[in-house]
Design a protein around this motif. Structure first.
Motif, short mmCIF file in Angstrom:
data_model
loop_
_atom_site.label_atom_id
_atom_site.label_comp_id
_atom_site.label_asym_id
_atom_site.label_seq_id
_atom_site.Cartn_x
_atom_site.Cartn_y
_atom_site.Cartn_z
N ALA A 68 0.83 -1.21 0.00
CA ALA A 68 0.00 0.00 0.00
C ALA A 68 0.86 1.25 0.00
O ALA A 68 0.57 2.23 -0.70
N ASP A 69 1.94 1.23 0.77
CA ASP A 69 2.85 2.38 0.79
C ASP A 69 3.51 2.56 -0.57
O ASP A 69 3.67 3.69 -1.05
N ALA A 70 3.90 1.45 -1.20
CA ALA A 70 4.57 1.53 -2.49
C ALA A 70 3.69 2.19 -3.55
O ALA A 70 4.12 3.08 -4.28
N LEU A 71 2.44 1.76 -3.63
CA LEU A 71 1.55 2.32 -4.64
C LEU A 71 1.20 3.78 -4.34
O LEU A 71 1.01 4.58 -5.26
N THR A 72 1.14 4.13 -3.07
CA THR A 72 0.90 5.52 -2.69
C THR A 72 2.07 6.40 -3.10
O THR A 72 1.89 7.48 -3.68
N ILE A 73 3.27 5.94 -2.83
CA ILE A 73 4.47 6.69 -3.19
C ILE A 73 4.56 6.89 -4.70
O ILE A 73 4.95 7.95 -5.19
N ALA A 74 4.16 5.87 -5.45
CA ALA A 74 4.23 5.96 -6.92
C ALA A 74 3.20 6.92 -7.49
O ALA A 74 3.32 7.35 -8.64
N GLY A 75 2.17 7.24 -6.69
CA GLY A 75 1.17 8.20 -7.16
C GLY A 75 -0.25 7.69 -7.21
O GLY A 75 -1.14 8.38 -7.69
N GLY A 76 -0.48 6.46 -6.71
CA GLY A 76 -1.83 5.93 -6.68
C GLY A 76 -2.66 6.57 -5.58
O GLY A 76 -2.12 6.99 -4.55
N LYS A 77 -3.97 6.65 -5.80
CA LYS A 77 -4.90 7.17 -4.80
C LYS A 77 -5.55 5.96 -4.11
O LYS A 77 -6.52 5.40 -4.62
N LEU A 78 -5.01 5.57 -3.00
CA LEU A 78 -5.40 4.32 -2.35
C LEU A 78 -6.70 4.46 -1.56
O LEU A 78 -6.88 5.45 -0.84
N GLU A 79 -7.55 3.46 -1.67
CA GLU A 79 -8.81 3.39 -0.93
C GLU A 79 -8.93 2.01 -0.31
O GLU A 79 -8.54 1.01 -0.93
N PHE A 80 -9.49 1.95 0.90
CA PHE A 80 -9.60 0.68 1.61
C PHE A 80 -10.99 0.50 2.21
O PHE A 80 -11.72 1.48 2.43
N ALA A 81 -11.34 -0.74 2.48
CA ALA A 81 -12.62 -1.04 3.10
C ALA A 81 -12.68 -0.45 4.50
O ALA A 81 -11.66 -0.37 5.20
N GLU A 82 -13.86 -0.07 4.91
CA GLU A 82 -14.07 0.41 6.27
C GLU A 82 -14.53 -0.74 7.16
O GLU A 82 -15.04 -1.73 6.69
N GLY A 83 -14.28 -0.60 8.46
CA GLY A 83 -14.82 -1.58 9.40
C GLY A 83 -13.91 -2.73 9.73
O GLY A 83 -14.38 -3.77 10.20
N GLY A 84 -12.60 -2.58 9.51
CA GLY A 84 -11.68 -3.63 9.91
C GLY A 84 -11.03 -4.32 8.73
O GLY A 84 -11.29 -3.99 7.56
N ILE A 85 -10.19 -5.30 9.04
CA ILE A 85 -9.44 -5.99 8.00
C ILE A 85 -10.26 -7.11 7.36
O ILE A 85 -11.22 -7.60 7.94
N PHE A 86 -9.85 -7.47 6.17
CA PHE A 86 -10.44 -8.57 5.39
C PHE A 86 -11.93 -8.38 5.12
O PHE A 86 -12.71 -9.32 5.15
N LYS A 87 -12.29 -7.13 4.83
CA LYS A 87 -13.62 -6.81 4.35
C LYS A 87 -13.53 -6.64 2.83
O LYS A 87 -12.60 -6.01 2.33
N PRO A 88 -14.49 -7.16 2.07
CA PRO A 88 -14.42 -7.03 0.61
C PRO A 88 -14.41 -5.57 0.16
O PRO A 88 -15.16 -4.74 0.69
N HIS A 89 -13.55 -5.26 -0.80
CA HIS A 89 -13.50 -3.90 -1.32
C HIS A 89 -12.83 -3.92 -2.68
O HIS A 89 -11.73 -4.47 -2.85
N ALA A 90 -13.50 -3.35 -3.67
CA ALA A 90 -12.95 -3.26 -5.03
C ALA A 90 -13.10 -1.85 -5.54
O ALA A 90 -14.03 -1.12 -5.15
N VAL A 91 -12.20 -1.45 -6.41
CA VAL A 91 -12.20 -0.10 -6.97
C VAL A 91 -12.03 -0.21 -8.49
O VAL A 91 -11.17 -0.95 -8.97
N VAL A 92 -12.83 0.55 -9.21
CA VAL A 92 -12.69 0.64 -10.67
C VAL A 92 -12.39 2.08 -11.04
O VAL A 92 -13.11 3.00 -10.66
N ASP A 93 -11.30 2.28 -11.77
CA ASP A 93 -10.96 3.60 -12.30
C ASP A 93 -10.44 3.41 -13.72
O ASP A 93 -9.36 2.84 -13.92
#
Length: 272
Positions: free
Chosen positions: A215-240
């Motif tokens: 996650a840090d690597a993609l952020t440093i490269a310039g990605g706009k990172l988004e994550f699921a809310e409510g704890g770990i291992f919750k399903p989350h997908a992003v389309v751009d």
């Protein structure tokens, strides 16, 4: 025989070992549900797949992922997934990423990379995968990545080997320099989160640290990172645009749905 709607490149790693932060090593492999749920959906939707790895070898399965819990607690679904890996023709006949590039990429309609930790080692710095993703980016073809798979898109930075080395060394400035002008800069995306990696460090790597955080690597490269809310291992997908990313193993069904949807949209506009 029903005509194929197009061919999808399934990209997997050639490695089965990772060097951790303390210099020790651990065995790694692709996650069963992350590969099979999307690819079974792709095949069921009428597409063909070709399996490609950096060395043209068969990828290694992380056996700890071969559990029914990753398949809705269905032993039947687990067994079908194992059968897909062990018997589906494309899974038995991998080719090299280089051979795909040299043979031309116009015929391929989509690309997919599953997770497990291996993409952190070779895929994120593979020049031929970089060429493939450059083609898919330029031509707006669906490009899907799951769990640790999204780190693979770092192969398309200006100097991928230097970028990975900088991340391992903890040199943020060098990582930014190596990734300047990245084709995915500004894209919304997701990947295995730092909190999820902390869980893996404790429970998979037995209290040893990962070489860096994806996650840090993609952020440093310039990605706009988004994550699921409510704890770990919750399903989350992003389309751009053409990029489809999923955060973790539970996201496999949703990523499969989004990927097939994107493939169907583009297949309706091209001659295959």
């Amino acid at each position: 025989m029903k005509r194929s709607k197009g061919t999808v490149i399934l990209v997997a790693s050639s490695v089965d070992t990772i060097i951790l932060k303390d210099g020790s090593t651990d065995r790694i492999g692709f996650y069963l549900n992350e590969l099979t749920i999307p690819m079974q959906a792709v095949v069921a939707a009428g597409y063909e797949i070709v399996l490609a790895t950096p060395k043209g070898n068969k990828p290694v399965l992380d056996r700890s992922s071969a559990i029914a819990a990753h398949f809705g607690n269905s032993e039947e679904a687990l067994n079908k997934a194992l059968e897909f890996v062990e018997k589906y023709p494309a899974m038995q006949n991998p080719v090299s990423l280089r051979s795909l590039v040299e043979g031309g990429l116009d015929e391929y309609i989509g690309v997919f990379v599953p997770g497990g930790h291996p993409p952190m080692v070779d895929l994120m710095q593979d020049p031929y995968l970089g060429a493939i993703l450059g083609h898919f980016h330029t031509n707006a073809k669906p490009s899907a990545f799951l769990c640790h798979g999204p780190i693979s898109i770092a192969c398309s930075v200006r100097d991928a080997a230097a970028f990975r080395a900088a991340m391992v060394a903890g040199d943020t400035a060098a990582a930014k320099k190596a990734s300047a002008g990245w084709q995915y800069a500004g894209y919304r995306m997701t990947v295995f989160s730092n909190d999820e990696e902390h869980y893996a460090e404790k429970n998979v790597f037995k209290d040893r640290l990962a070489p860096f955080y994806v996650a840090d690597a993609l952020t440093i490269a310039g990605g706009k990172l988004e994550f699921a809310e409510g704890g770990i291992f919750k399903p989350h997908a992003v389309v751009d645009r053409e990029l489809i990313t999923g955060q973790n193993p539970p996201t496999a069904p949703e990523l499969a749905r989004l990927f097939v949807k994107a493939l169907d949209e583009i297949s309706a506009t091209v001659e295959v």
